[in-house]
Design a protein around this motif. Structure first.
Motif, PDB file in Angstrom:
ATOM      1  N   GLY A  19     -10.832 103.772-131.462  1.00 36.73           N
ATOM      2  CA  GLY A  19     -10.115 104.079-132.702  1.00 36.73           C
ATOM      3  C   GLY A  19      -9.668 102.871-133.493  1.00 36.73           C
ATOM      4  N   LEU A  20      -9.708 101.678-132.881  1.00 36.49           N
ATOM      5  CA  LEU A  20      -9.312 100.459-133.587  1.00 36.49           C
ATOM      6  C   LEU A  20     -10.560  99.736-134.080  1.00 36.49           C
ATOM      7  CD1 LEU A  20      -6.892  98.584-134.340  1.00 36.49           C
ATOM      8  CD2 LEU A  20      -7.329  97.374-132.186  1.00 36.49           C
ATOM      9  N   LEU A  21     -10.527  99.249-135.314  1.00 36.21           N
ATOM     10  CA  LEU A  21     -11.647  98.495-135.856  1.00 36.21           C
ATOM     11  C   LEU A  21     -11.813  97.159-135.131  1.00 36.21           C
ATOM     12  CD1 LEU A  21     -10.902  99.061-139.649  1.00 36.21           C
ATOM     13  CD2 LEU A  21     -12.914  99.922-138.442  1.00 36.21           C
ATOM     14  N   SER A  22     -13.050  96.659-135.070  1.00 34.79           N
ATOM     15  CA  SER A  22     -13.301  95.327-134.515  1.00 34.79           C
ATOM     16  C   SER A  22     -12.905  94.242-135.506  1.00 34.79           C
ATOM     17  CB  SER A  22     -14.788  95.167-134.166  1.00 34.79           C
ATOM     18  OG  SER A  22     -15.186  96.039-133.143  1.00 34.79           O
ATOM     19  N   VAL A  23     -13.212  94.470-136.783  1.00 30.67           N
ATOM     20  CA  VAL A  23     -12.924  93.514-137.861  1.00 30.67           C
ATOM     21  C   VAL A  23     -12.275  94.272-139.013  1.00 30.67           C
ATOM     22  CG1 VAL A  23     -14.841  91.991-137.221  1.00 30.67           C
ATOM     23  CG2 VAL A  23     -15.229  93.814-138.876  1.00 30.67           C
ATOM     24  N   VAL A  35      -9.562  91.568-134.172  1.00 35.39           N
ATOM     25  CA  VAL A  35      -9.541  90.122-134.420  1.00 35.39           C
ATOM     26  C   VAL A  35      -8.245  89.684-135.096  1.00 35.39           C
ATOM     27  CG1 VAL A  35     -10.756  90.133-136.657  1.00 35.39           C
ATOM     28  CG2 VAL A  35     -10.950  88.151-135.123  1.00 35.39           C
ATOM     29  N   THR A  36      -7.671  90.491-135.985  1.00 34.96           N
ATOM     30  CA  THR A  36      -6.415  90.073-136.614  1.00 34.96           C
ATOM     31  C   THR A  36      -5.270  90.113-135.605  1.00 34.96           C
ATOM     32  OG1 THR A  36      -6.095  92.318-137.464  1.00 34.96           O
ATOM     33  CG2 THR A  36      -7.042  90.714-138.971  1.00 34.96           C
ATOM     34  N   LEU A  41      -1.975  85.563-131.951  1.00 37.22           N
ATOM     35  CA  LEU A  41      -1.700  84.753-130.760  1.00 37.22           C
ATOM     36  C   LEU A  41      -2.606  83.531-130.667  1.00 37.22           C
ATOM     37  CD1 LEU A  41      -1.430  87.693-128.192  1.00 37.22           C
ATOM     38  CD2 LEU A  41       0.462  86.339-129.120  1.00 37.22           C
ATOM     39  N   TYR A  42      -3.847  83.698-131.128  1.00 35.48           N
ATOM     40  CA  TYR A  42      -4.846  82.621-131.085  1.00 35.48           C
ATOM     41  C   TYR A  42      -5.412  82.468-132.497  1.00 35.48           C
ATOM     42  CZ  TYR A  42      -4.651  83.690-126.078  1.00 35.48           C
ATOM     43  OH  TYR A  42      -4.233  83.924-124.785  1.00 35.48           O
ATOM     44  N   PRO A  43      -4.807  81.629-133.333  1.00 37.46           N
ATOM     45  CA  PRO A  43      -5.227  81.540-134.742  1.00 37.46           C
ATOM     46  C   PRO A  43      -6.689  81.150-134.933  1.00 37.46           C
ATOM     47  CG  PRO A  43      -3.098  80.474-134.420  1.00 37.46           C
ATOM     48  CD  PRO A  43      -3.620  80.804-133.053  1.00 37.46           C
ATOM     49  N   ASP A  44      -7.316  80.528-133.916  1.00 35.98           N
ATOM     50  CA  ASP A  44      -8.717  80.109-134.056  1.00 35.98           C
ATOM     51  C   ASP A  44      -9.702  81.163-133.565  1.00 35.98           C
ATOM     52  OD1 ASP A  44      -8.043  79.889-131.395  1.00 35.98           O
ATOM     53  OD2 ASP A  44      -8.876  77.877-131.112  1.00 35.98           O
ATOM     54  N   ALA A  45      -9.218  82.351-133.207  1.00 35.23           N
ATOM     55  CA  ALA A  45     -10.113  83.408-132.702  1.00 35.23           C
ATOM     56  C   ALA A  45     -11.052  83.892-133.807  1.00 35.23           C
ATOM     57  CB  ALA A  45      -9.298  84.573-132.159  1.00 35.23           C
TER      58      ALA A  45
END
Length: 204
Positions: A19-23, A35-36, A41-45
């Motif tokens: 149910g959650l989008l990948s992007v 990704v958001t 937590l990891y700004p470079d992800a």
């Protein structure tokens, strides 16, 4: 919060809930995604591959553009091995097989895909039966997408006459979710060169 199966300076392996989008999507209300949440937590992800919104399971992310390029190359060269678990409507007669049907987007009904032998891109899925439940009329299968087309597993299973449980888009009856889960990822660590296998049990 997004559960992490693995994290280091090069990459993250996250558990995507169904149910959650990948992007992020195009509209303001569709900005929440894996990704958001990770970037908080990891700004470079950065995204390496995607799962459909209805699909749960393992999602690989890179930390920084150099790692993203290295991991993306593994996907392009088909060096990443993925396994999915799914529950299908009906009882499959055979114990294993493959579906080799070319796919293309069904533009008037996008994001739905369709089989098109003239214009479609090659798509190959291997499958094997894990269990049959005669009482519920369902079959549990393990799926291996050799190619990575959009909606490939969903349409290929529907083409067998056994859509994934809950996948209304491809002809299944409504259910509490689409029973498709990315359960195993095998790839090479881009820094150490070590083979890595990450597993996630199906949540049903």
């Amino acid at each position: 919060m997004i559960h992490l199966h693995y994290a280091d300076d090069a990459l993250l392996v996250a558990e995507k809930p169904a149910g959650l989008l990948s992007v992020p999507g195009r509209t303001p209300e569709n900005q929440d995604c894996v990704v958001t949440r990770l970037q908080a937590l990891y700004p470079d992800a950065l995204t390496v591959h995607r799962l459909d919104q209805v699909t749960s399971g393992l999602l690989l992310h890179a930390r920084g553009k150099v790692m993203q390029a290295a991991l993306s190359a593994q996907f392009e060269q088909r060096q990443v091995h993925k396994r999915y678990h799914a529950v299908l409507e009906g009882l499959l007669e055979e114990d294993a097989g493959e579906v080799d049907l070319p796919l293309i987007v069904d533009w008037p009904n996008r994001p739905k895909q369709q089989v098109d032998h003239e214009r479609g891109k090659p798509a190959l899925t291997r499958w094997r039966v894990l269990a049959r439940d005669a009482a519920s009329g369902r079959t549990q299968v393990e799926l291996e997408p050799v190619t990575g087309r959009s909606h490939q597993l969903r349409l290929h299973m529907a083409s067998l006459g056994h859509p994934i449980v809950g996948d209304v888009l491809y002809g299944a009856q409504p259910a509490e979710r689409v029973y498709l889960h990315a359960c195993t990822l095998r790839f090479t660590h881009p820094l150490s060169g070590e083979p890595m296998t990450v597993a996630s049990p199906q949540p049903w």
